[in-house]
Design a protein around this motif. Structure first.
Motif, mmCIF file in Angstrom:
data_model
loop_
_atom_site.group_PDB
_atom_site.id
_atom_site.type_symbol
_atom_site.label_atom_id
_atom_site.label_comp_id
_atom_site.label_asym_id
_atom_site.label_seq_id
_atom_site.Cartn_x
_atom_site.Cartn_y
_atom_site.Cartn_z
ATOM 1 N N ARG A 26 67.039 18.759 93.979
ATOM 2 C CA ARG A 26 66.046 19.273 93.013
ATOM 3 C C ARG A 26 64.626 19.067 93.536
ATOM 4 O O ARG A 26 63.753 19.939 93.360
ATOM 5 C CB ARG A 26 66.208 18.579 91.663
ATOM 6 C CG ARG A 26 65.339 19.181 90.553
ATOM 7 C CD ARG A 26 65.504 18.413 89.254
ATOM 8 N NE ARG A 26 64.826 19.089 88.157
ATOM 9 C CZ ARG A 26 63.531 18.983 87.888
ATOM 10 N NH1 ARG A 26 62.762 18.209 88.663
ATOM 11 N NH2 ARG A 26 62.990 19.642 86.873
ATOM 12 N N LYS A 74 74.117 24.027 86.788
ATOM 13 C CA LYS A 74 74.950 24.621 85.735
ATOM 14 C C LYS A 74 76.100 23.704 85.369
ATOM 15 O O LYS A 74 76.376 23.467 84.183
ATOM 16 C CB LYS A 74 75.472 25.975 86.197
ATOM 17 C CG LYS A 74 76.292 26.719 85.155
ATOM 18 C CD LYS A 74 76.730 28.074 85.696
ATOM 19 C CE LYS A 74 77.517 28.855 84.647
ATOM 20 N NZ LYS A 74 77.948 30.177 85.181
ATOM 21 N N LYS A 100 72.391 21.233 83.190
ATOM 22 C CA LYS A 100 70.929 21.302 83.273
ATOM 23 C C LYS A 100 70.511 22.776 83.190
ATOM 24 O O LYS A 100 70.129 23.400 84.183
ATOM 25 C CB LYS A 100 70.449 20.625 84.549
ATOM 26 C CG LYS A 100 70.873 19.155 84.621
ATOM 27 C CD LYS A 100 70.358 18.470 85.853
ATOM 28 C CE LYS A 100 70.850 17.026 85.924
ATOM 29 N NZ LYS A 100 70.357 16.194 84.792
ATOM 30 N N THR A 101 70.572 23.300 81.981
ATOM 31 C CA THR A 101 70.404 24.734 81.748
ATOM 32 C C THR A 101 69.018 25.228 82.131
ATOM 33 O O THR A 101 68.871 26.306 82.731
ATOM 34 C CB THR A 101 70.678 25.063 80.273
ATOM 35 O OG1 THR A 101 71.977 24.576 79.924
ATOM 36 C CG2 THR A 101 70.616 26.560 80.031
ATOM 37 N N GLU A 102 68.004 24.464 81.794
ATOM 38 C CA GLU A 102 66.637 24.898 82.105
ATOM 39 C C GLU A 102 66.431 25.006 83.612
ATOM 40 O O GLU A 102 65.857 25.989 84.106
ATOM 41 C CB GLU A 102 65.627 23.907 81.511
ATOM 42 C CG GLU A 102 64.170 24.333 81.709
ATOM 43 C CD GLU A 102 63.193 23.370 81.066
ATOM 44 O OE1 GLU A 102 62.005 23.425 81.426
ATOM 45 O OE2 GLU A 102 63.618 22.561 80.214
ATOM 46 N N ASP A 103 66.922 24.009 84.343
ATOM 47 C CA ASP A 103 66.835 24.067 85.806
ATOM 48 C C ASP A 103 67.619 25.257 86.339
ATOM 49 O O ASP A 103 67.159 25.963 87.250
ATOM 50 C CB ASP A 103 67.395 22.787 86.425
ATOM 51 C CG ASP A 103 66.404 21.632 86.381
ATOM 52 O OD1 ASP A 103 65.280 21.831 85.889
ATOM 53 O OD2 ASP A 103 66.767 20.533 86.838
ATOM 54 N N TYR A 104 68.800 25.471 85.790
ATOM 55 C CA TYR A 104 69.644 26.580 86.256
ATOM 56 C C TYR A 104 68.917 27.914 86.115
ATOM 57 O O TYR A 104 68.871 28.721 87.062
ATOM 58 C CB TYR A 104 70.954 26.612 85.480
ATOM 59 C CG TYR A 104 71.794 27.837 85.757
ATOM 60 C CD1 TYR A 104 72.565 27.931 86.908
ATOM 61 C CD2 TYR A 104 71.790 28.915 84.865
ATOM 62 C CE1 TYR A 104 73.319 29.068 87.178
ATOM 63 C CE2 TYR A 104 72.542 30.057 85.120
ATOM 64 C CZ TYR A 104 73.302 30.123 86.281
ATOM 65 O OH TYR A 104 74.047 31.253 86.543
ATOM 66 N N ASP A 105 68.348 28.144 84.972
ATOM 67 C CA ASP A 105 67.672 29.419 84.731
ATOM 68 C C ASP A 105 66.486 29.603 85.683
ATOM 69 O O ASP A 105 66.274 30.695 86.233
ATOM 70 C CB ASP A 105 67.184 29.489 83.283
ATOM 71 C CG ASP A 105 68.338 29.605 82.291
ATOM 72 O OD1 ASP A 105 69.441 30.008 82.714
ATOM 73 O OD2 ASP A 105 68.134 29.281 81.107
ATOM 74 N N ARG A 106 65.723 28.534 85.867
ATOM 75 C CA ARG A 106 64.558 28.640 86.731
ATOM 76 C C ARG A 106 64.970 28.867 88.196
ATOM 77 O O ARG A 106 64.419 29.707 88.892
ATOM 78 C CB ARG A 106 63.713 27.363 86.623
ATOM 79 C CG ARG A 106 62.307 27.568 87.141
ATOM 80 C CD ARG A 106 61.414 26.338 87.127
ATOM 81 N NE ARG A 106 61.687 25.365 86.101
ATOM 82 C CZ ARG A 106 60.993 24.220 85.973
ATOM 83 N NH1 ARG A 106 60.007 23.954 86.819
ATOM 84 N NH2 ARG A 106 61.274 23.363 85.025
#
Length: 754
Positions: free
Chosen positions: A447, A513, A517-523
């Motif tokens: 990350r 995913k 960590k949905t926010e990280d995944y989307d970004r």
């Protein structure tokens, strides 16, 4: 030495034209030819040689033992096939031609007048008097009608040389403790002769890549050299580009180009043995390594022990073929996939070149990540699953000890290549179930690569091998985030960076995913599509853009080791997205065809290694099958020193070949999916490990022949495979993959989801 290129290619044609010999009873290790890839020549003008060396030692050895034909440096290996003299027998840590050696030492036999410098002590040899195996090397050197035979056997950290001398009143062994000819940094080696113990101890602090990374005040390649014959006289020498300053009976020496010698009388055919122990921790640790690995003087025992280790490792894939040449190419490629990353720990401890300290644990080093994330590391998931978690753990240790994951450790940060493909290696292992390490730490490390630009990112242009930069992480990441691409007028190699940052972001996103960590995944998934911002509809290529959004005037600007064709299909993580961007499947295929038919594809370098498999995604798998047959052939791989088309790059080129002949390939890291190619052996068996237990996965190609290159149908354990893809889980859980092969493409061999 002038090389007759036409003669070499005539020999290749003759070799490939000969009928296959009846197979003899050989084991896998007997087929390995370590001389493959050792030629400095490329397959044609402008292409590189294989960059390999005929090293001796077990798989993933910490130290490689090899005959030295030249003074190696960055861009030159210690052994090059075209050379005609031997200058030493070397303990080396040089991983590949474009990286540097470190902590090395060498020994050279000699008779007559004492000659110490490499060019002076060199002895002529012929390849007719040379034997090269993974577990044994031998060469006979001739000078003034007298012969000296040199032999090598080795374990992981220690080796044994055996020299057979003629009768002589003046026989010598010359030790080169350090050999700096270009003094970029003030490295001073040290050695000490102990006549009573019959040994020489010392250390070599040189790192040829040191100008690219951080200072390491504690780094030393320690060594112990022991002899089984008492020496009658001895001395030390010191030289830097001039005649050696010899100290007779001297017992200690410091210097940048120095060593020692011992002298004795020999009888005809007398064998003198030399043991070398290496360590990055201490002399005491080198002695411990020697007591564990070679506590005896039995040369043949060491040869046979290492041979058995290689046989066990190589037999993890068994192939059946009537072609002895094809078997030799295959098992040599497999051999090359079992050399790196190298072991770096020493029986429970390791020196870290990332914080310059000693630690407890297991460590690996020399990761050629820009290359090997593509095929080498995915292959190790099958062939060496027991090493995958420790290799990931080693990367995480580098992160903890140095602050960032490495891009190309040699053995520390080097500012070489682009992208942070340790991210892809870690994520790919995670997705495939390798999780015996600190997962939270692993995600933190990858990350950071994705989210945090390097220090003073916008103030630097981040050129490859810039000195004084230390490590760059993802140079240009600030622009990648803010503009949606890396700006060509602010950061070098901008197009390739944009593409490869996206590959790593996609890979990390798969971890995110799974970890919720949905926010990280989307970004991350959004960033992974940034390559689209470089598509220029007027040219039909990915082109460099300036900070202000304008296109760069040079359509070949912004690429790493290639051009606009090299990276047109580089977004291996978003193949449907590339298809849409280029106008749909039909136009995508048209571009692919133009790439291959127009001679734009360069198999001799890694960025396009997945391109042949892209026809599967565009519903034309038969074209993939044609290309795999073509590119696994003598066009790229031969049982000759001029035998690898391009640099092997620590096993990546060879791993591509192994996957190619098996019949499937890992196109997209961070996923379980393999694209189907076309098997090139009638039968191949993988010895796998599932839940800690051994199992077999057999690949059968019925009716395979020179003409029958096309897949007619495909089944897994009797069930039809309907699409040209297979998953890691299917392979690990499966038993029998059967291809029915035919002379013509079967356009209905696979169906596609609407």
């Amino acid at each position: 030495m002038k090389i007759n290129q036409k003669a070499i290619f005539s020999a290749i044609l003759l070799l490939t034209a000969l009928p296959s010999l009846k197979a003899q009873e050989k084991m896998a290790v007997d087929y390995v030819n370590p001389l493959i890839g050792t030629s400095a020549l490329g397959f044609s003008e402008g292409k590189d040689g294989g960059g390999t060396m005929p090293c001796v030692g077990p798989p993933f050895a910490m130290t490689n033992f090899v005959a030295q034909t030249r003074e190696n440096k960055i861009s030159e290996m210690p052994y090059v096939y075209e050379d005609t003299t031997i200058k030493g027998f070397m303990a080396t840590h040089q991983p590949t031609v474009w990286m540097g050696d470190y902590g090395y030492v060498s020994v050279m036999p000699q008779i007559g007048e004492l000659k110490l410098l490499p060019n002076d002590r060199a002895l002529p040899f012929s390849h007719n008097n040379e034997i090269s195996k993974p577990h044994y090397y031998a060469v006979t050197m001739k000078d003034d009608r007298k012969e000296i035979k040199g032999e090598i056997a080795a374990a992981s950290r220690c080796g044994m040389f055996q020299f057979t001398f003629p009768e002589s009143k003046e026989a010598h062994l010359i030790v080169q403790g350090i050999n700096i000819t270009e003094n970029k940094k003030d490295f001073q080696g040290y050695l000490k002769i102990d006549e009573k113990k019959g040994e020489i101890t010392g250390y070599n602090p040189e790192r040829m890549s040191s100008h690219l990374g951080p200072e390491l005040s504690n780094f030393k390649g320690f060594f112990i050299i022991q002899f089984d014959k008492p020496f009658e006289s001895f001395g030390t020498w010191n030289s830097f580009r001039t005649e050696p300053d010899i100290v007779k009976l001297g017992t200690e020496q410091y210097g940048a180009r120095m060593g020692a010698y011992i002298s004795f009388k020999t009888k005809k055919e007398e064998k003198v043995k030399v043991k070398i122990a290496t360590s990055f921790i201490s002399i005491e640790q080198a002695r411990k390594n020697l007591s564990i690995e070679i506590p005896h003087w039995d040369f043949e025992n060491l040869v046979n022990t290492t041979r058995d280790v290689w046989q066990e490792n190589l037999s993890r894939i068994e192939v059946k073929s009537t072609s002895e040449v094809q078997k030799s190419i295959f098992y040599t490629a497999l051999f090359h996939t079992m050399l790196f990353p190298r072991e770096f720990s020493e029986y429970g401890r390791y020196y870290s070149p990332f914080d310059d300290k000693i630690h407890e644990g297991v460590s690996y080093n020399d990761y050629s990540l820009w290359d090997t994330f593509r095929a080498l590391h995915p292959l190790l998931h099958f062939t060496h699953p027991e090493r995958v978690n420790p290799m990931v753990q080693s990367l995480l240790q580098m992160y903890q000890e140095g602050g960032w994951l490495p891009k190309w450790p040699n053995p520390t940060y080097t500012n070489i290549m682009i992208g942070t493909h340790a991210d892809a290696v870690i994520a790919d292992a995670y997705v495939k179930g390798f999780r015996d390490y600190d997962i939270a730490l692993a995600y933190e490390a990858v990350r950071k690569d994705a989210m945090q630009p390097p220090f003073r990112d916008t103030e630097k242009h981040w050129g490859d091998r810039d000195e004084g930069v230390l490590y760059e992480a993802r140079g240009g990441l600030t622009y990648y985030h803010s503009l949606g691409y890396v700006a060509a007028d602010r950061t070098r190699e901008s197009v390739t960076r944009t593409i490869e940052f996206g590959i790593d972001d996609f890979s990390i996103a798969q971890m995110a995913k799974d970890l919720g960590k949905t926010e990280d995944y989307d970004r991350l998934m959004g960033w992974s599509k940034n390559y689209k911002n470089l598509y220029n509809p007027e040219t039909g290529f990915l082109n460099a853009r300036l900070f202000n959004g304008d296109w760069h005037g040079n359509s070949q600007e912004g690429f790493t080791e290639g051009g606009k064709w090299t990276y047109l299909f580089g977004a291996m993580h978003d193949i449907p997205g590339m298809m849409d961007l280029y106008g749909g499947k039909a136009k995508f295929v048209q571009k692919l065809n133009e790439n291959f038919d127009g001679g734009h594809y360069r198999h001799d370098n890694e960025p396009g290694h997945h391109y042949a498999y892209l026809f599967n995604y565009a519903e034309q798998p038969w074209k993939t099958q044609e290309l795999i047959r073509k590119h696994t052939s003598a066009e790229n791989f031969r049982n000759l020193p001029l035998g690898i088309n391009g640099n092997d790059d620590c096993g990546q080129m060879s791993a591509w070949y192994v996957f190619g002949v098996m019949g499937f390939y890992p196109v997209t890291p961070g996923t379980e999916v393999f694209a189907i190619g076309a098997p090139q052996f009638p039968e191949l068996t993988l010895k796998l490990s599932k839940d800690g237990k051994s199992k077999f996965f057999k690949i059968i190609a019925n009716n395979l022949s020179e003409d029958n290159m096309y897949i007619q149908s495909m089944t897994l354990d009797g069930n039809r495979i309907k699409e040209p893809f297979i998953t890691y889980t299917q392979i690990i859980n499966g038993n029998r993959l059967v291809f029915e092969m035919g002379e013509k493409p079967n356009f209905n061999a696979f169906s596609y989801k609407p």
